[in-house]
Enzyme design. Structure first.
Site, PDB file in Angstrom:
ATOM      1  N   GLU A 434     -26.169 -46.579  37.175  1.00 14.10           N
ATOM      2  CA  GLU A 434     -24.932 -46.722  36.423  1.00 14.10           C
ATOM      3  C   GLU A 434     -24.353 -48.120  36.662  1.00 14.10           C
ATOM      4  OE1 GLU A 434     -22.129 -44.111  38.226  1.00 14.10           O
ATOM      5  OE2 GLU A 434     -20.427 -44.911  37.130  1.00 14.10           O
ATOM      6  N   ASP A 512     -22.558 -43.268  40.973  1.00  7.89           N
ATOM      7  CA  ASP A 512     -21.536 -43.197  42.014  1.00  7.89           C
ATOM      8  C   ASP A 512     -21.309 -41.754  42.431  1.00  7.89           C
ATOM      9  OD1 ASP A 512     -21.177 -45.878  41.853  1.00  7.89           O
ATOM     10  OD2 ASP A 512     -19.382 -45.783  40.570  1.00  7.89           O
ATOM     11  N   ASP A 514     -18.750 -40.084  42.675  1.00  5.30           N
ATOM     12  CA  ASP A 514     -17.401 -39.624  42.315  1.00  5.30           C
ATOM     13  C   ASP A 514     -17.466 -38.866  40.989  1.00  5.30           C
ATOM     14  OD1 ASP A 514     -17.867 -41.521  40.443  1.00  5.30           O
ATOM     15  OD2 ASP A 514     -16.227 -42.859  41.016  1.00  5.30           O
ATOM     16  N   ASP A 516     -16.579 -39.694  37.896  1.00  5.48           N
ATOM     17  CA  ASP A 516     -17.192 -40.448  36.802  1.00  5.48           C
ATOM     18  C   ASP A 516     -18.705 -40.472  36.940  1.00  5.48           C
ATOM     19  OD1 ASP A 516     -14.893 -40.988  35.538  1.00  5.48           O
ATOM     20  OD2 ASP A 516     -14.664 -43.044  36.304  1.00  5.48           O
TER      21      ASP A 516
END
Ligand code: 0RA
Length: 650
Positions: A434, A512, A514, A516
């Protein structure tokens, strides 16, 4: 042979055979139950439940209750006739003991019965027995209660009477052998999903699951009950609960054709994906086969005939393909076959030729009746098919355009790809990363011999909501096809993915840690699931697990992957002293330098990759449509209730 075996009373020829059988199972468990991981562990439960399902299909059992006990043992209890306990003449022991200890003895007493159930491997309860440190069976039959216990399949005493009873049934409790299984913790969700599926596939049976390890707020144990009055009709409604239906009600058939019991249910929704699931003897036939061929043939023929005769196709100038009849279709086809022949890579493709005609007849009849009786709904279906054909025509033009430029085939690699030098796909890995900045770090950190990096920019297209031509026009997606080296088949079977030129056997999604990041991973997985499913089925798709924390005390640097682990390591680093440990929370891959990313996430020696697999294709379908669809409340509920990838056993 083991000690326990020698110490146990005398042995006749029959006993030796039993022991040899049990030993064979323990020596090569994977041959009998598939594997000794999570799948095999859960398979043991299905094997026992299947016996009770058979008893129910024979018309003698209405309730099947499964318990996950506190010690991760399992109890399966039914109200069938109870396994016979009378003496087995030849073997000179209780029939019950024979069923529990002789391989494939299961249904032999009940000749002429219609045994159709049975797990993928259909090995019987004696295998479960051989692979359990402890197993106890209790039978209620003829007013009496009986029991017998076993250790690794070996009876600890003869079948004995332990009292009276006013009911009938069989109850099996077993504890999987931790020296054989690498996983011994049962997952409630996996078992519940299978029981739910079984309840849809076998209407009229009450199934339940109770997790004695966990309690609700009101003090009762976590559990669910499953019961389907109308079978597959409810199944397709359940599968489509997060999609918009375009018809009222369900198109349904239940009956026998050419001696083959066939049950089919179908609905159309406003989506663009096809979700047809097929089962043989309660087994999900992922690879399809003759029953699915019969379904498709009848669907195409019957709808085409109706559309032609209705004159609705007059204005359509291009060919309508089989796929057009299946866009937005959700269907379940379930057949029962006496002697099923399973073929294909994962032995989930039905080979019995006679089944094609049976399903073809059933579906032809079902649809002809439906279209005649529901002209309004018939119009809706035909319009939908024309729309699909029109869109497909546009998609074909778009695809031809890109194909001519070699965009969807292997030649010509995307500029953003930092390829590896190795050429043997089995040794090669590609990281889908990403963002450009994390991509840069990964490029510096990787081992360029066998690791390729492909940064993905911006938002990934939600393929669940996009028409096909949009998918093939998307830059990031075109780049992924190019980088992976996979190409599409011809128009007719465009889902036939050509993997011959696949360039990597490990495709690692690295995002990541998280919200997102997990959203992007879900979008990518949705794309793989809908457009590159064979890659998942072959076990090529993985998810990287970057650490969440870096703990520093002087030169001592440690990584950890969750809060629990973090606290333990902090204590360790402090060593009882009052010293300062610096905690760094990684919010994204970008916060790591190249060396850290290599050490924690990319180096095969130390990293953990989660392999993505599809436990239940039906459930995966439903979840993807829910996660990626418009319907926000169920999605929020799901995301809140589950960790990242609920039914994707990553
Ligand atoms: C063979 C014969 C009979 C019952 C069963 C098998 C049986 C097996 C299992 C396994 C789990 N639950 C079960 N319930 C029944 C009975 C034959 C008779 O009573 O005539």
């Amino acid at each position: 042979m083991s000690e326990e075996i020698k110490n146990n009373e005398e042995y006749g020829a029959g006993n030796i055979q039993v022991l040899e059988g049990l030993e064979a199972v323990r020596k090569r468990p994977a041959m009998y139950i598939g594997d000794v991981g999570q799948k095999g562990l859960h398979h043991l439960v299905y094997e026992v439940v299947d016996n009770s399902i058979d008893e129910a299909l024979a018309g003698h059992c209405s309730n099947i209750d499964v318990f996950i006990n506190e010690d991760n043992s399992i109890t399966v209890k039914d109200n069938g006739r109870g396994i016979p306990t009378d003496m087995h003449e030849k073997e000179n022991k209780s029939a019950l003991e024979v069923v529990m200890t002789v391989l494939h003895a299961g249904g032999k007493f009940d000749k002429g019965s219609y045994k159709v159930s049975g797990g993928l491997h259909g090995v019987g309860v004696s295998c479960v027995n051989a692979l359990s440190t402890d197993l106890r069976v209790e039978v209620h039959r003829g007013g009496k209660k009986f029991e017998q216990e076993y250790k690794i399949g070996i009876p600890q005493y003869d079948v004995r009477e332990i009292g009276t009873t006013d009911r009938t049934g069989t109850e099996v409790t077993f504890k999987p052998d931790a020296s054989i299984f690498v996983e011994t913790i049962y997952h409630y969700d996996i078992l519940a999903a299978r029981l739910r599926e079984l309840s849809f596939l076998n209407k009229g049976i009450h199934l339940s699951i109770t997790d004695k390890r966990r309690k609700n707020e009101d003090g009762t144990h976590v559990g669910e009950k499953f019961f389907s009055e109308v079978g597959l009709q409810e199944f397709v409604t359940f599968l489509d609960s997060t999609r918009d239906p375009i018809l009222e009600g369900v198109i349904y058939f239940d009956g026998e054709k050419n001696g083959v019991p066939v049950e089919v249910a179908m609905v159309y929704n406003s989506s663009y994906s096809e979700n047809v699931h097929s089962y043989v003897n309660n087994i999900n036939t992922h690879e399809g086969g003759t029953h699915l061929a019969g379904f498709r043939r009848a669907l195409t023929r019957t709808l085409k005939k109706y559309a032609d005769e209705s004159g609705l196709l007059k204005k359509v100038k291009f060919e309508i393909s089989g796929d057009d009849f299946r866009e937005g279709l959700t269907a379940v086809v379930s057949v029962k076959v006496m002697e099923p022949q399973f073929e294909g890579q994962t032995k989930t493709k039905l080979g019995n030729k006679e089944v094609t005609g049976a399903v073809d007849k059933a579906v032809g009849e079902m649809l002809t009746n439906y279209l005649e009786e529901n002209p309004k709904q018939a119009q809706v279906i035909v319009q939908k098919v024309i729309l699909a054909a029109t869109a497909r025509n546009a998609a074909r033009k778009a695809r031809e355009l890109v194909q001519r430029k070699n965009v969807l085939s292997g030649s010509g690699l995307p500029g953003k790809l930092s390829d590896c030098s190795e050429r043997d796909p089995e040794k090669c890995e590609i990281f889908l990363v990403e963002g450009d900045s994390a991509g840069g770090t990964a490029k510096q950190g990787r081992d360029r011999h066998f690791q390729a990096i492909m940064p993905l920019r911006g938002k990934i297209l939600n393929v669940e909501k996009a028409m096909q031509h949009k998918v093939f026009e998307n830059e990031e997606i075109k780049n992924m096809y190019k980088a992976l080296g996979v190409s599409l088949g011809t128009e007719e079977d465009e889902r036939e993915l050509n993997l011959e030129k696949l360039r990597y056997h490990k495709i690692v999604i690295m995002t990541d840690a998280d919200i997102d990041g997990s959203h992007i991973a879900t979008l990518l997985l949705t794309f793989f699931f809908r457009y590159l499913k064979p890659l998942i089925e072959n076990g090529y798709v993985y998810i990287a697990t970057p650490p969440l924390y870096l703990l520093k005390r002087g030169k001592d640097h440690r990584y950890c992957w969750d809060e629990n682990n973090r606290d333990i390591i902090i204590d360790e680093m402090k060593g009882g002293k009052d010293v300062n440990v610096v905690i760094q929370r990684y919010k994204g891959l970008g916060e790591m330098n190249a060396e850290q990313l290599w050490d924690t996430t990319m180096n095969p020696e130390f990293r953990t990759l989660k392999k993505v697999s599809i436990d239940s294709a039906a459930e995966a379908d439903r979840v993807f449509s829910m996660l990626m669809g418009d319907d926000v409340p169920p999605r929020r509920e799901f995301i809140e209730a589950n960790a990242k990838y609920a039914n994707i056993d990553a």
